[in-house]
Scaffold this active site. Structure first.
Site, PDB file in Angstrom:
ATOM      1  N   CYS A 121       0.831  -1.210   0.000  1.00  0.00           N
ATOM      2  CA  CYS A 121       0.000   0.000   0.000  1.00  0.00           C
ATOM      3  C   CYS A 121       0.864   1.257   0.000  1.00  0.00           C
ATOM      4  O   CYS A 121       0.580   2.217  -0.718  1.00  0.00           O
ATOM      5  CB  CYS A 121      -0.928  -0.003   1.211  1.00  0.00           C
ATOM      6  SG  CYS A 121      -1.942   1.488   1.363  1.00  0.00           S
ATOM      7  N   CYS A 129      -5.920  -2.313   7.013  1.00  0.00           N
ATOM      8  CA  CYS A 129      -6.954  -1.281   6.911  1.00  0.00           C
ATOM      9  C   CYS A 129      -8.279  -1.824   6.397  1.00  0.00           C
ATOM     10  O   CYS A 129      -9.340  -1.436   6.882  1.00  0.00           O
ATOM     11  CB  CYS A 129      -6.469  -0.133   6.034  1.00  0.00           C
ATOM     12  SG  CYS A 129      -6.138  -0.579   4.326  1.00  0.00           S
TER      13      CYS A 129
END
EC number: 2.8.1.13
Length: 372
Positions: A100, A198
């Site tokens: 990410c 997340c």
């Protein structure tokens, strides 16, 4: 200090909030962006995105900056989540935070910020950047707070990305960040730190994975080929895992480590060809210890591999103390690490990251353990 137009990634958390405040205090022109990276669970109890944006907007109001809501969910799904699923289906244990950072926060977000006329971007990561006066190369350093250092997750950043990045809270201890947040009246000063991946949030990991990966049950065998039970699918386990095996083995007080009858069980191997999960008893069982690894998907901060013949610090998992390692056979495709001291539960799919003191050199993805 040179003043810049800086776009800050505001997550709704205290670290990025203090980042924005510090940059504003230093005289930079600061703009906030809230990144929405996941939207499959917008109506779920596990989705915190809407709450986080409200917090980020409140922070922007206190700091006195504009904030923009930008949706990167499509890029995240294509560049991060798809790879996450491929790795799990292949029996490895990926770290999506590493991907990410490289693909979303310091690529898609960086590109968006540059289109807005930014000269720099900033995030609330606990790391530091400096330009080496001798080589003129940008270096990634550990954050000053050893308990919060996040350089491990940033090791894939390259020179172009680092040259445009700022990490103000990397110069501070977490306690100082909280103190600053309270002093200036930030509404999220006492908000707890986010944990976990997340897009999974606070839900049980196995429940989330069930939605995307089919179960293929198989046998659980120990190191003596004794059948101890059935597993739900190799993708749902990781090396070194102790809980959730369903085979008991609660450690008795005072029991010896390393294979006693009352020692806990740990996942030691995943044998894909026979769909077998191998477990062993005892934290220090030899099957859990590794002397070497091979890594691929290499990324070096300086653009080239570090010199061989020298012991570097290494991490094969987040928050692990640095362990000495020798690098050899480095090519653009991979490298080998040898450890003078055996390492515990080195896991394919995780990152092997090298350090020279506080300087993060980069690393790669663990492809094989104890190769012959």
């Amino acid at each position: 200090m040179t003043k810049h137009r800086v776009v800050v990634g505001l997550s709704g958390g205290v670290d990025s909030a203090v980042t924005a405040h510090l940059l504003k205090q230093q005289g930079h022109e600061v703009v906030g962006i809230f990144m929405k990276n996941w939207e499959d669970d917008d109506d779920s109890e596990y989705c915190s995105s809407n709450v986080d944006f409200v917090d980020a907007a409140a922070v922007a109001d206190v700091v006195g900056i504009e904030i923009e809501h930008v949706n990167f969910a499509s890029e995240y799904k294509d560049r991060v989540f798809a790879e996450f699923l491929r790795e799990y289906q292949a029996g490895r244990t990926p770290n999506p935070d590493v991907l990410c950072n490289a693909e979303i926060k310091f690529k898609a977000f960086l590109d968006h910020a540059m289109r807005l006329g930014a000269e720099k971007i900033a995030t609330g990561h606990y790391a530091r950047v400096r330009q080496n006066p001798d080589t003129q190369l940008f270096e990634l350093l550990k954050g000053l707070d050893p308990a919060k250092d996040q350089s491990y997750f940033l090791h894939r950043l390259n020179q172009a990305q680092l040259s445009r990045s700022m990490f103000p809270v990397g110069e501070l201890k977490k306690t100082e960040v909280r103190r600053i947040a309270e002093e200036i009246g930030l509404p999220n000063a006492k908000k707890k730190d986010s944990t976990g991946i997340c897009f999974i949030g606070e839900r049980p990991f196995r429940d989330f994975l069930n939605r995307y990966i089919s179960k293929e049950p198989g046998n659980i065998l120990d190191d003596r080929n004794r059948k101890l039970g059935k597993h739900v699918g190799l993708s749902f386990y990781t090396l070194g895992q102790r809980s959730g095996l369903g085979i008991g083995g609660v450690k008795e007080k005072g029991a010896p480590r390393g294979g006693g009858d009352h020692d806990p069980w740990f996942v030691a191997r995943k044998e894909l060809d026979t769909n077998t999960l191998r477990v062993v008893q005892g934290h220090d069982h030899p099957w859990l210890l590794s002397q070497s690894l091979l890594a691929d998907q290499v990324s070096w901060v300086a653009g080239h591999a570090p010199a061989e013949g020298k012991a570097y610090g290494s991490k094969t998992r987040y928050r692990q103390p640095d362990s000495p390692a020798l690098i050899s056979g480095a090519t653009p495709e991979g490298f080998r690490l040898d450890f003078p001291e055996p390492q515990w539960a080195v896991t394919p799919g995780q990152s092997a990251v090298l350090y020279d003191g506080d300087v993060c050199l980069g690393g790669g993805i663990i492809a094989a353990v104890d190769p012959h």
